[in-house]
Scaffold this active site. Sequence first.
Site, PDB file in Angstrom:
ATOM      1  CB  SER A 199     -19.377  14.248   4.626  1.00  0.00           C
ATOM      2  OG  SER A 199     -19.695  14.365   5.995  1.00  0.00           O
TER       3      SER A 199
ATOM      4  CE  LYS B  54     -13.890  13.647   4.831  1.00  0.00           C
ATOM      5  NZ  LYS B  54     -15.339  13.367   4.723  1.00  0.00           N
TER       6      LYS B  54
ATOM      7  CB  SER C  84     -16.950  15.292   7.676  1.00  0.00           C
ATOM      8  OG  SER C  84     -17.053  14.314   6.669  1.00  0.00           O
TER       9      SER C  84
HETATM   10  N1  GLN Z   1     -22.882  15.447   9.090  1.00  0.00           N
HETATM   11  C1  GLN Z   1     -23.185  14.053   9.059  1.00  0.00           C
HETATM   12  C2  GLN Z   1     -22.676  13.403  10.321  1.00  0.00           C
HETATM   13  O1  GLN Z   1     -22.170  14.091  11.121  1.00  0.00           O
HETATM   14  C3  GLN Z   1     -22.625  13.420   7.837  1.00  0.00           C
HETATM   15  C4  GLN Z   1     -21.205  13.032   7.949  1.00  0.00           C
HETATM   16  C5  GLN Z   1     -20.675  12.369   6.729  1.00  0.00           C
HETATM   17  O2  GLN Z   1     -21.333  12.301   5.699  1.00  0.00           O
HETATM   18  N2  GLN Z   1     -19.488  11.838   6.850  1.00  0.00           N
HETATM   19  O3  GLN Z   1     -22.762  12.231  10.495  1.00  0.00           O
END
Ligand code: GLN
Length: 451
Positions: free
Chosen positions: A156, A57, A132
């Site tokens: 995410s 990532k 994400s």
């Molecule tokens: N979708 C969640 C957010 O936007 C989780 C993001 C994540 O786990 N990095 O914060």
Amino acid sequence: LTAVQLTKDTLDNIKKTDDKIQAFVRLHEETALAEAAAADEKGDFSNVLAGIPMAMKDNIATKGLETTAASKILADFKPVYDATVTKKLKDDGAVIIGKANMDEFAMGGSSETSAYKQTKNAWDQDKVPGGSSGGSAAAVAAGQVAYALGSDTGGSIRQPAAFNGIAGMKPTYGRVSRFGLFAMASSLDQIGPLTRTVRDNALVLNAISGFDQNDSTSSERAVPDFTEKLGESIKGMKIAVPKEYFQEGLSNEVALQVRAAIEQMKTMGAEVTEVSLPHTHFGVAAYYILMSSEGSSNLQRYDGIRYGHRAKDAKELEEVYKKTRSEGFGNEVKRRIMLGTYSLSAGAYDAFFKKAAQIRTLIIQDFNKVFEDYDLIVGPTTPTQPYGMGEELGDPKTMYLGDALTIPVNLAGLPAMSVNAGFNAGLPIGLQIIGRPFDEQSIYQLAYAFE
Ligand code: GLN
């Protein structure tokens, strides 16, 4: 087959398929081939990861290689050190083939807030890959790499795993070092593996886990072999199903497949009981206050002086900050910086930050109570199946509510995994398995029996 040949084949395949999927922000061809050549030279493939290409990532530091968290503010930024997970994988002979796309600074649930490209769902390119860690999940699901690392602050890893029909594990907070992970919300962030099979997942977690003196919140607990319980019967396992995970917003298709999966566990001898996690409903509100507060503070370091982008025409210091940050950050990141700084401000702290922290404690207590009597908790990973590209981007609140079932796990620091529970209309549905702190083994045991 040599590692070099495998790496070449992998690169060729990515070049062929990534027009369609757009999973990679960039490939590291030269260093990947060098890593593969080194693995061949060493000739020791007793380590399962040796010579195998993987996707990282884009918020996990790789020494000397651009790492940008999919943000313009870090365009061309080359870390001078490896994240601990990067170092561990390199020591095992892994081949880092490239950086997977993601939401900017991991803020988002569809990978659409990336400043660089729009990753597509591996099963249907009109649908989002989730986020994400959408690039990591799509690359694995599309067969571009055997595994990828992602990060999970509110879902995410698990949500994109669910949206792409693969296995994604968010380990217990402290299990994996966060050193070199570009911080989003430090009390919630964890790195974890995305893979096509449960066994692969356990093997990658074996490789990246363990205490690290560079991360003061990493745990000194011994790391077991996460493959140890694979294949063991789940007969007599006590499984809790929270009724709150089947309420408002849950699509019928998701409910149906997840219920079917739970029935299957019963057939295999698990004891399944409905329970309550009464504060689930407050998770999203608490998370977005806490996450934004920590996030706004963590992102102060991107000031145009120390890393990456610097505005060209600014004349004095404050202008450098303002212009750099205005140009460098996207809308979602700015929204959260504003929400976070507001929640932490003297006038709002008690009403927002403090309240959210109190809710967090109630959510932790909910879980503790259930884990007095049950080994694992299962339910859906996401309330819906993957939605269309662009469909929720302009509607942050709807997007935030999509995290309702993954967020409580981060607030409580628990391990949890998403595995595929089946398909509907050609799109995958994820089953979430939540465990006691540091009991990733039981999660893998159930996931494997179910797979
Ligand atoms: N979708 C969640 C957010 O936007 C989780 C993001 C994540 O786990 N990095 O914060």
